[in-house]
Design a protein around this motif. Structure first.
Motif, mmCIF file in Angstrom:
data_model
loop_
_atom_site.group_PDB
_atom_site.id
_atom_site.type_symbol
_atom_site.label_atom_id
_atom_site.label_comp_id
_atom_site.label_asym_id
_atom_site.label_seq_id
_atom_site.Cartn_x
_atom_site.Cartn_y
_atom_site.Cartn_z
ATOM 1 N N LEU A 125 -11.254 13.328 -6.280
ATOM 2 C CA LEU A 125 -11.356 12.897 -7.673
ATOM 3 C C LEU A 125 -9.958 12.562 -8.198
ATOM 4 O O LEU A 125 -9.190 13.455 -8.549
ATOM 5 N N GLY A 126 -9.613 11.280 -8.156
ATOM 6 C CA GLY A 126 -8.387 10.827 -8.792
ATOM 7 C C GLY A 126 -7.190 10.650 -7.899
ATOM 8 O O GLY A 126 -6.129 10.239 -8.369
ATOM 9 N N ASN A 127 -7.288 10.959 -6.608
ATOM 10 C CA ASN A 127 -6.138 10.817 -5.715
ATOM 11 C C ASN A 127 -5.757 9.361 -5.526
ATOM 12 O O ASN A 127 -6.609 8.464 -5.538
ATOM 13 N N HIS A 128 -4.468 9.117 -5.288
ATOM 14 C CA HIS A 128 -3.987 7.812 -4.862
ATOM 15 C C HIS A 128 -3.900 7.794 -3.340
ATOM 16 O O HIS A 128 -3.508 8.789 -2.718
ATOM 17 N N ASP A 129 -4.254 6.673 -2.729
ATOM 18 C CA ASP A 129 -4.077 6.470 -1.298
ATOM 19 C C ASP A 129 -3.795 4.986 -1.105
ATOM 20 O O ASP A 129 -4.715 4.168 -1.087
ATOM 21 N N PRO A 130 -2.507 4.598 -0.981
ATOM 22 C CA PRO A 130 -2.157 3.179 -0.916
ATOM 23 C C PRO A 130 -2.850 2.421 0.217
ATOM 24 O O PRO A 130 -3.224 1.259 0.039
ATOM 25 N N LEU A 131 -3.033 3.067 1.374
ATOM 26 C CA LEU A 131 -3.697 2.380 2.481
ATOM 27 C C LEU A 131 -5.161 2.121 2.158
ATOM 28 O O LEU A 131 -5.669 1.005 2.366
ATOM 29 N N LEU A 132 -5.858 3.122 1.634
ATOM 30 C CA LEU A 132 -7.252 2.906 1.245
ATOM 31 C C LEU A 132 -7.360 1.811 0.186
ATOM 32 O O LEU A 132 -8.259 0.971 0.240
ATOM 33 N N GLU A 133 -6.439 1.819 -0.768
ATOM 34 C CA GLU A 133 -6.472 0.799 -1.817
ATOM 35 C C GLU A 133 -6.327 -0.597 -1.220
ATOM 36 O O GLU A 133 -7.057 -1.529 -1.584
ATOM 37 N N GLN A 134 -5.400 -0.756 -0.283
ATOM 38 C CA GLN A 134 -5.198 -2.052 0.362
ATOM 39 C C GLN A 134 -6.455 -2.496 1.112
ATOM 40 O O GLN A 134 -6.856 -3.662 1.048
ATOM 41 N N LEU A 135 -7.097 -1.562 1.806
ATOM 42 C CA LEU A 135 -8.299 -1.903 2.567
ATOM 43 C C LEU A 135 -9.450 -2.300 1.651
ATOM 44 O O LEU A 135 -10.162 -3.280 1.911
ATOM 45 N N VAL A 136 -9.627 -1.555 0.562
ATOM 46 C CA VAL A 136 -10.717 -1.866 -0.378
ATOM 47 C C VAL A 136 -10.477 -3.218 -1.047
ATOM 48 O O VAL A 136 -11.404 -4.030 -1.193
ATOM 49 N N LEU A 137 -9.248 -3.488 -1.448
ATOM 50 C CA LEU A 137 -8.941 -4.773 -2.069
ATOM 51 C C LEU A 137 -9.109 -5.919 -1.077
ATOM 52 O O LEU A 137 -9.479 -7.037 -1.459
ATOM 53 N N SER A 138 -8.855 -5.679 0.204
ATOM 54 C CA SER A 138 -9.087 -6.701 1.224
ATOM 55 C C SER A 138 -10.571 -7.030 1.330
ATOM 56 O O SER A 138 -10.961 -8.199 1.460
ATOM 57 N N LEU A 139 -11.422 -6.009 1.259
ATOM 58 C CA LEU A 139 -12.870 -6.250 1.262
ATOM 59 C C LEU A 139 -13.294 -7.044 0.034
ATOM 60 O O LEU A 139 -14.131 -7.951 0.127
ATOM 61 N N ASP A 140 -12.724 -6.707 -1.116
ATOM 62 C CA ASP A 140 -13.063 -7.440 -2.334
ATOM 63 C C ASP A 140 -12.648 -8.901 -2.219
ATOM 64 O O ASP A 140 -13.348 -9.794 -2.718
ATOM 65 N N GLU A 141 -11.533 -9.163 -1.550
ATOM 66 C CA GLU A 141 -11.100 -10.553 -1.365
ATOM 67 C C GLU A 141 -12.092 -11.323 -0.500
ATOM 68 O O GLU A 141 -12.376 -12.498 -0.758
#
Length: 290
Positions: A125-141
């Motif tokens: 709940l609320g953690n930052h994870d730069p790698l996960l963020e990059q992967l999720v944004l890649s899927l959104d792209e």
């Protein structure tokens, strides 16, 4: 295996005040269901699902409370924060304000493929994870482009997501891959996979199919393939598709749109954009140059 769809989620996306901008429905993704949307404040209870839920907050901060049957944890969630809910558990959640999110539902089988066995994923709940963020944004792209030919790339991201969740967000720390697991594909294995790729350029190519050709799990295959070629399978496949498209443009008279689909690109514009990005030339210019 059937496409992972809305039926495999826990029900949040069925709420009438959740308005999806784009989803992976119809793209044939077997391990992932992805949805990008605007959410309104709510409190609700949801049944357990067979998929792990990962939510990236694209806006904030906003207060989120969560629990099982009752609300027991609360966090002022920042932009870029993650909400992670494991498969097989019910969920009670309260969203305290309007929110832009990307939801990723990951099939449990993807976790097993990534590490060879089942893993108990933790609640986050609320953690930052730069790698996960990059992967999720890649899927959104990929969703933005509606690129049906990106199957191998999406499978690659699913594997990376699963591995990240298993190694960094599970209840038990997993051992690192052994030296034997990091060795490269043999000549015979590589030749088998490469020759098969060349016959399948027109089709979406699942990573699982490549791995099965040489008797490896998806995670083992991806590591060994990159150790052999220096590229992940989806990048190597892209080079094969570009090489074949370049050959057909220089030596034949097929329409560019037909060359695009024969080489696994969604349409002529997709081929043009990819050639310009990777080769610095358009299909028309390559054809004129002979």
């Amino acid at each position: 295996m059937a496409e992972l769809g809305l039926r495999d989620t826990n029900g949040i996306l069925r709420l009438p005040w959740v308005q999806p901008e784009r989803t992976s429905a119809g793209l044939g993704w077997e391990k992932l269901y992805v949805s990008t949307q605007r959410e309104q404040p709510y409190q609700a209870d949801f049944d357990a699902a067979n998929s792990h839920l990962l939510i990236l907050h694209r806006s904030g901060p906003v207060t989120v409370r969560r629990g099982h049957s009752r609300l027991t944890a609360s966090r002022r969630m920042p932009t870029g924060g993650f909400f992670l809910h494991p498969a097989g558990k019910d969920l009670t959640v309260e969203l305290g304000g309007e929110l832009d999110t990307v939801h990723v539902y990951l099939d449990q089988a993807a976790i097993r493929q990534a590490c060879g066995h089942a893993v108990e994923i933790a609640e986050v709940l609320g953690n930052h994870d730069p790698l996960l963020e990059q992967l999720v944004l890649s899927l959104d792209e990929v969703l933005r482009e509606r690129d049906s030919s990106a199957r191998t790339y999406v499978d690659h991201i699913a594997g990376l997501l699963a591995a990240r969740l298993a190694r960094k967000h599970s209840r038990v720390r997993l051992p690192e891959p052994t030296k034997a697991e990091r060795t490269a594909l043999t000549d015979r294995q590589f030749d088998t996979v490469r020759e098969w790729m060349c016959t399948q350029l027109e089709e979406p190519i699942p990573l699982e199919s490549m791995a099965g050709l040489v008797g490896l799990s998806v995670s083992q295959f991806s590591r060994k393939f990159k150790a052999r070629t220096g590229l992940p399978p989806h990048r190597f496949l892209l080079h094969l598709r570009l090489d074949q498209a370049s050959h057909l443009l220089r030596t034949g008279t097929l329409p560019i749109a037909e060359i695009a689909t024969r080489c696994g690109f969604s349409h002529q514009e997709h081929l043009t954009r990819t050639m310009r990005e990777h080769l610095g030339v358009t299909p028309a210019a390559m054809r004129r140059a002979g």
